[in-house]
Design an enzyme around this catalytic site. Structure first.
Site, PDB file in Angstrom:
ATOM      1  N   CYS A  88       0.768  -1.356   0.070  1.00  0.00           N
ATOM      2  CA  CYS A  88       0.008  -0.018  -0.004  1.00  0.00           C
ATOM      3  C   CYS A  88       0.779   1.381   0.029  1.00  0.00           C
ATOM      4  O   CYS A  88       0.313   2.403  -0.320  1.00  0.00           O
ATOM      5  CB  CYS A  88      -1.122   0.019   1.290  1.00  0.00           C
ATOM      6  SG  CYS A  88      -2.025  -1.453   1.105  1.00  0.00           S
ATOM      7  N   ASN A 116      -9.948  -0.164  -0.433  1.00  0.00           N
ATOM      8  CA  ASN A 116      -8.635  -0.086  -0.351  1.00  0.00           C
ATOM      9  C   ASN A 116      -8.039  -0.635  -1.684  1.00  0.00           C
ATOM     10  O   ASN A 116      -8.200  -1.740  -2.018  1.00  0.00           O
ATOM     11  CB  ASN A 116      -8.122  -0.984   0.921  1.00  0.00           C
ATOM     12  CG  ASN A 116      -6.493  -0.698   1.105  1.00  0.00           C
ATOM     13  OD1 ASN A 116      -6.084  -0.543   0.255  1.00  0.00           O
ATOM     14  ND2 ASN A 116      -6.132  -1.228   2.255  1.00  0.00           N
ATOM     15  N   HIS A 141      -3.587   7.391   1.872  1.00  0.00           N
ATOM     16  CA  HIS A 141      -3.846   6.137   1.820  1.00  0.00           C
ATOM     17  C   HIS A 141      -5.218   5.984   2.075  1.00  0.00           C
ATOM     18  O   HIS A 141      -5.460   5.903   3.229  1.00  0.00           O
ATOM     19  CB  HIS A 141      -2.660   5.092   1.939  1.00  0.00           C
ATOM     20  CG  HIS A 141      -3.277   3.631   2.273  1.00  0.00           C
ATOM     21  ND1 HIS A 141      -3.825   3.189   0.679  1.00  0.00           N
ATOM     22  CD2 HIS A 141      -3.446   2.357   3.085  1.00  0.00           C
ATOM     23  CE1 HIS A 141      -3.894   1.742   0.689  1.00  0.00           C
ATOM     24  NE2 HIS A 141      -3.665   1.438   2.122  1.00  0.00           N
TER      25      HIS A 141
END
Length: 323
Positions: free
Chosen positions: A114, A280, A250
């Protein structure tokens, strides 16, 4: 005078298939309300059968190139952040290079889960500052729908697929924080936390594997480390939370986003939030949010933007840039 890596174009791509929370209710002990209350996610996009990460990345790349008024022939390097490359090798970046008609220069993948796009931006910035490349296409793209355990309600409802891209170009700046472009970066990792977030497959097992996560521990580390890395990057250029126009974090979980913003001292009306629509998307998360933020009219030329992310590794970092 110094060389700065300045954003010239931005774009994104989301697969056509939209998966609402309700779609998980038939196979899991979950509900739309349960997912929303714990993550802020309402829907996400899943890639079609046969649609690979490089396909998503190419669509986002072409959108960013069009926004910059450039073609693949104008690009010197492609850096693609992904944990879900099409093959073990070659890199998905080389597939994008071919697809956009770029017949020179170089292309490579960056894998920091990520945090991948932050790592890719830092690498692109270093290449431009070193004179290795004048224009770099930086992409984040993922097909996490292919590595999820659809019997695990704590993880499979959180992730989605997508891609976002930036075109960075070398420009001369004064060396002051008023310059456009990337002003500071901060990268970190700690491999002792490997077991908190990982995929249980790969070359060592002969399987693709699926994502495993210790959610509570990841949450705890995320809030602490994201605020810390953002402060560190801002400190490098003598700036503080009051100078920030937009935080583009993020997009993992709305509660992480809110807690980090509070710890940073930035109100939520200066945070770009897209997690409700995308879930996500790992390395695609930040460039997707940047592109959407520009499209919404939030991020404008001259704005000071802070991006921060954390992912498996654990790996985390931040970038401060003036749009």
């Amino acid at each position: 005078m110094v060389t700065r890596a300045v954003v010239k174009g931005v774009g994104h791509y989301l697969p056509e298939r939209i998966v609402p929370n309700s779609e998980f209710e038939a196979s899991l002990d979950t509900s739309d309300e349960w997912i929303r209350s714990r993550s802020g996610i309402e829907r996400r996009h899943f890639a079609a059968e046969g649609q690979n990460t490089s396909d998503l990345a190419t669509r986002a790349a072409n959108a960013a190139l069009a926004d910059a008024g450039l073609t693949g022939a104008d690009i010197d390097a492609v850096i693609l952040a992904t944990s879900t490359s099409d093959f073990t090798f070659p890199s998905a970046a080389t597939m994008v290079q071919a697809a956009i008609g770029m017949r020179h220069g170089f292309a490579f993948d960056v894998q920091a889960v990520c945090a991948g796009f932050v790592y890719a931006l830092a690498n692109a910035n270093a290449l431009i500052m070193a004179g290795q490349a004048k224009r770099v296409l930086v992409i984040g793209a993922e097909t996490f729908s292919r590595i999820l355990d659809y019997t695990d309600r704590s993880t499979c409802v959180l992730f989605g697929d997508g891609a976002g891209a930036l075109v960075l170009e070398a420009e001369t700046g004064t060396g002051e924080s008023s310059d456009r472009g990337i002003l500071a970066t901060d990268l970190n990792s700690d491999g002792s936390y490997r077991d908190l977030l990982y995929v249980d497959g790969g070359i060592s097992t002969g399987t693709t594997g699926v994502l495993r996560m210790v959610g509570k521990e990841v949450f705890r580390h995320a809030v602490e480390k994201l605020a810390q890395t953002a402060h560190t990057a801002l400190d490098k250029v003598g700036l503080g939370a009051d100078d920030v126009d937009w935080v583009v974090p993020h997009q993992a979980n709305i509660r992480i986003i809110q807690s980090t913003a509070k710890k940073l001292g930035v109100p939520m009306d200066r945070v770009v939030v897209t997690v409700q629509d995308h879930g996500n998307t790992s390395a695609a998360s930040i460039p997707l949010a940047l592109s959407v933020g520009v499209a919404r009219g939030q991020i404008k030329r001259g704005d000071l933007v802070v991006t921060e992310a954390i992912g498996g590794g654990l790996a985390w970092g931040s970038v401060v840039l003036r749009w």
